[in-house]
Design an enzyme around this catalytic site. Structure first.
Site, PDB file in Angstrom:
ATOM      1  N   LYS A 189       0.914  -1.300  -0.148  1.00  0.00           N
ATOM      2  CA  LYS A 189      -0.051   0.012  -0.002  1.00  0.00           C
ATOM      3  C   LYS A 189       0.838   1.336  -0.040  1.00  0.00           C
ATOM      4  O   LYS A 189       0.710   2.319  -0.646  1.00  0.00           O
ATOM      5  CB  LYS A 189      -0.956   0.052   1.281  1.00  0.00           C
ATOM      6  CG  LYS A 189      -1.873   1.218   1.370  1.00  0.00           C
ATOM      7  CD  LYS A 189      -2.536   1.708   0.318  1.00  0.00           C
ATOM      8  CE  LYS A 189      -3.686   2.681   0.588  1.00  0.00           C
ATOM      9  NZ  LYS A 189      -3.270   4.029   1.026  1.00  0.00           N
ATOM     10  N   HIS A 192       2.109   1.804  -3.400  1.00  0.00           N
ATOM     11  CA  HIS A 192       0.922   2.386  -4.215  1.00  0.00           C
ATOM     12  C   HIS A 192       0.605   3.733  -4.011  1.00  0.00           C
ATOM     13  O   HIS A 192       0.639   4.532  -5.185  1.00  0.00           O
ATOM     14  CB  HIS A 192      -0.392   1.525  -3.717  1.00  0.00           C
ATOM     15  CG  HIS A 192      -1.811   2.141  -4.110  1.00  0.00           C
ATOM     16  ND1 HIS A 192      -2.075   3.430  -3.358  1.00  0.00           N
ATOM     17  CD2 HIS A 192      -2.689   2.050  -4.943  1.00  0.00           C
ATOM     18  CE1 HIS A 192      -3.289   3.556  -3.811  1.00  0.00           C
ATOM     19  NE2 HIS A 192      -3.692   2.821  -4.892  1.00  0.00           N
ATOM     20  N   ASN A 193       0.836   4.128  -2.831  1.00  0.00           N
ATOM     21  CA  ASN A 193       0.641   5.568  -2.846  1.00  0.00           C
ATOM     22  C   ASN A 193       1.814   6.475  -3.235  1.00  0.00           C
ATOM     23  O   ASN A 193       1.776   7.587  -3.620  1.00  0.00           O
ATOM     24  CB  ASN A 193       0.764   5.874  -1.059  1.00  0.00           C
ATOM     25  CG  ASN A 193      -0.681   5.587  -0.405  1.00  0.00           C
ATOM     26  OD1 ASN A 193      -1.287   4.821  -1.058  1.00  0.00           O
ATOM     27  ND2 ASN A 193      -0.796   6.091   0.735  1.00  0.00           N
ATOM     28  N   GLU A 196       1.036   6.856  -6.738  1.00  0.00           N
ATOM     29  CA  GLU A 196       0.087   7.896  -6.734  1.00  0.00           C
ATOM     30  C   GLU A 196       0.784   9.335  -6.644  1.00  0.00           C
ATOM     31  O   GLU A 196       0.223  10.138  -7.295  1.00  0.00           O
ATOM     32  CB  GLU A 196      -0.945   7.609  -5.290  1.00  0.00           C
ATOM     33  CG  GLU A 196      -1.991   8.330  -5.360  1.00  0.00           C
ATOM     34  CD  GLU A 196      -2.759   8.422  -4.037  1.00  0.00           C
ATOM     35  OE1 GLU A 196      -2.978   9.317  -3.230  1.00  0.00           O
ATOM     36  OE2 GLU A 196      -3.258   7.241  -3.969  1.00  0.00           O
TER      37      GLU A 196
END
Length: 491
Positions: A189, A192-193, A196
């Site tokens: 995660k 993922h960020n 992003e």
């Protein structure tokens, strides 16, 4: 819904908006859920929402003991509280009433090593632990997020049916999978960020070039991003960017986006990603550039002062003069191609970080499966994630997305437009650090020989660090100054 004598299937503690929405999602899928929050008004608020949204099977509890005992064994309790000490405090309050075989699932953005520490601590009580990344924001939590659970496989098995119903659904399955052991779920995660961060920075640079070099209005930008969202750039972030440009200011004239202060907030996952890139010796310049831009955006007063000082020193704005002779149609298409190529570099860097950490920790991450679960629900969901999935299915040991045959062809096709956009931005004095970092990454990675030979020679000269040669094996050292001045020889 009023308290029930029947036990709930699962529990959730921490009823800020994300917690409330995830709890309502679980209940709407038909799984009875108990909820708890230290501030009791949040419990009442969530129960009221469950009633208003269809008499959902959600039951409020008002003490840690009542909450835990209202859940069927083996108990599974999701906690959604602020990372750090609040997580430890919540675990302490709940675990006193839990039994061996019960499970705690931390759904926050937590540092993966904290998850691994807590996993060890609760195991002393016989409890299982999952660190689960949850992406999709408030709407995703309510209607279908991307879920990244890592830790105890038994704990995952206990709630697999719930997670698969609650997660976003795409054509090849629910957007959830068992990530791996330890803190792998939180780490995935986090990366993922980081991706992003890069994605959002690149989109903002595309906007900056189109607005200040192309002279496009917000209406035109909304239309362009909507059009892009029907092609290879189709994604959640492109979609919402189009929407943002359409919103008028309800407190004054013009568009709301133009009234927003140019300072970007952050919560730490981007910084963690860049720190991990350094620890793992993995290049992630697009992600790092996006983080640097957030830091620089925070220096609003300094930037305003610098702007005035440099104007007085004779610096002129070039964007306006360049805009006069610009071919808008070509610029728009060039920016589209540059944005696409740069985004692929950002995703390639994120995937390389995941692979490196997986090797270090023995997590055996399935990069194709991670791309699959990011196709729906999450903030970085995009149509090309399906192609990223297929690239890793074709070759699980793929060194980089840049050398996958399909992506390699696309990068080569787009590089002329990419170079035009970066060159134009530099000429106009418009900073495009994400696009520049991506292009430099591409150019560095594609070159069979770099000027690193000179850097290593310098290191050997001042620090006797030695060097390798291209024409024979072994390590070598040269007394460079003596040889350069004719008083020595190679060693």
């Amino acid at each position: 819904m009023e308290a029930s004598t029947a036990l709930s299937r699962i529990g959730l503690a921490g009823l800020a908006v994300m917690g409330q929405n995830l709890a309502l999602n679980v209940a709407e899928k038909g799984f009875p859920i108990s909820v708890y929050n230290r501030t009791t008004s949040k419990v009442d608020e969530t129960v009221k929402r469950a009633e208003d949204e269809g008499q959902l099977p959600l039951f409020g509890q008002y003490s840690p003991r009542e909450f835990v005992l209202s859940i069927q064994r083996p108990r599974s309790v999701v906690i959604l509280v602020k990372a750090g000490a609040p997580v430890d405090q919540t675990i302490a309050a709940l675990s006193d009433h839990m039994e061996p075989g019960d499970c705690i699932i931390d759904g926050g953005n937590e540092w993966y090593e904290n998850t691994e520490r807590r996993m060890q601590e609760v195991s002393n009580k016989g409890l299982l632990y999952l660190g689960m990344g949850v992406s999709g924001g408030e709407e995703g939590a309510r209607y279908g997020p991307s879920l990244m659970p890592g830790g105890s496989h038994q704990a995952y098995t206990n709630i697999k049916d719930i997670l698969e119903k609650v997660a976003a659904q795409v054509e090849d399955g629910p957007c959830v999978t068992y990530i791996g052991e330890g803190g792998s779920g939180n780490f995935v995660k986090m990366i993922h960020n980081g991706i992003e961060y890069g994605d959002m920075q690149l989109i903002s640079e595309a906007y900056d070039v189109l607005k200040h070099v192309g002279g496009l209005s917000n209406d035109e930008l909304a239309q362009i991003f909507a059009e892009w969202n029907r092609g290879e750039l189709e994604s959640f972030l492109i979609e919402i960017t189009s929407d943002i440009f359409r919103v008028k200011d309800d407190l004054g004239d013009g568009y709301l986006v133009d009234k927003i202060l140019d300072k970007t907030g952050m919560k730490g996952t981007g910084k963690w990603t860049v720190q991990q890139a350094a620890e793992l010796s993995v290049a992630a310049p697009t992600i790092a550039a996006s983080l640097d831009c957030r830091y620089l955006s925070g220096l609003k007063e300094e930037r305003e002062n610098a702007s005035e000082v440099l104007k007085q020193a004779g610096l002129k704005e070039e964007a306006g003069s360049l805009a006069q002779g610009i071919d808008k149609k070509r610029l728009i298409d060039d920016v589209r191609q540059a944005l696409y190529a740069s985004k692929i570099c950002s995703y390639a860097q994120g995937m390389n970080l995941l692979r490196a950490k997986s090797l270090e920790k023995g997590w055996k991450l399935n990069l194709g499966e991670l791309a699959r679960i990011w196709k729906g629900g999450c903030i970085i969901r995009a149509v090309f994630l399906d192609r990223i999935k297929k690239a890793y299915q074709r070759n699980p040991d793929l060194a980089s997305l840049l050398v996958d045959p399909e992506f390699a062809l696309e990068m080569v096709q787009r590089q002329p437009a990419w170079r035009r956009v970066v060159g134009l931005a530099i000429s106009a004095g418009i900073s495009t650090p994400g696009m520049c970092a991506s292009l430099s990454y591409f150019d560095t990675y594609r070159r069979a020989r770099l000027p690193a030979n000179l850097v290593q020679a310098q290191r050997d000269l001042f620090g006797a660090h030695t060097y390798e040669r291209t024409d024979r094996p072994g390590s070598f050292h040269t007394e460079w100054k003596k040889v350069a001045h004719g008083v020595g020889a190679l060693n």
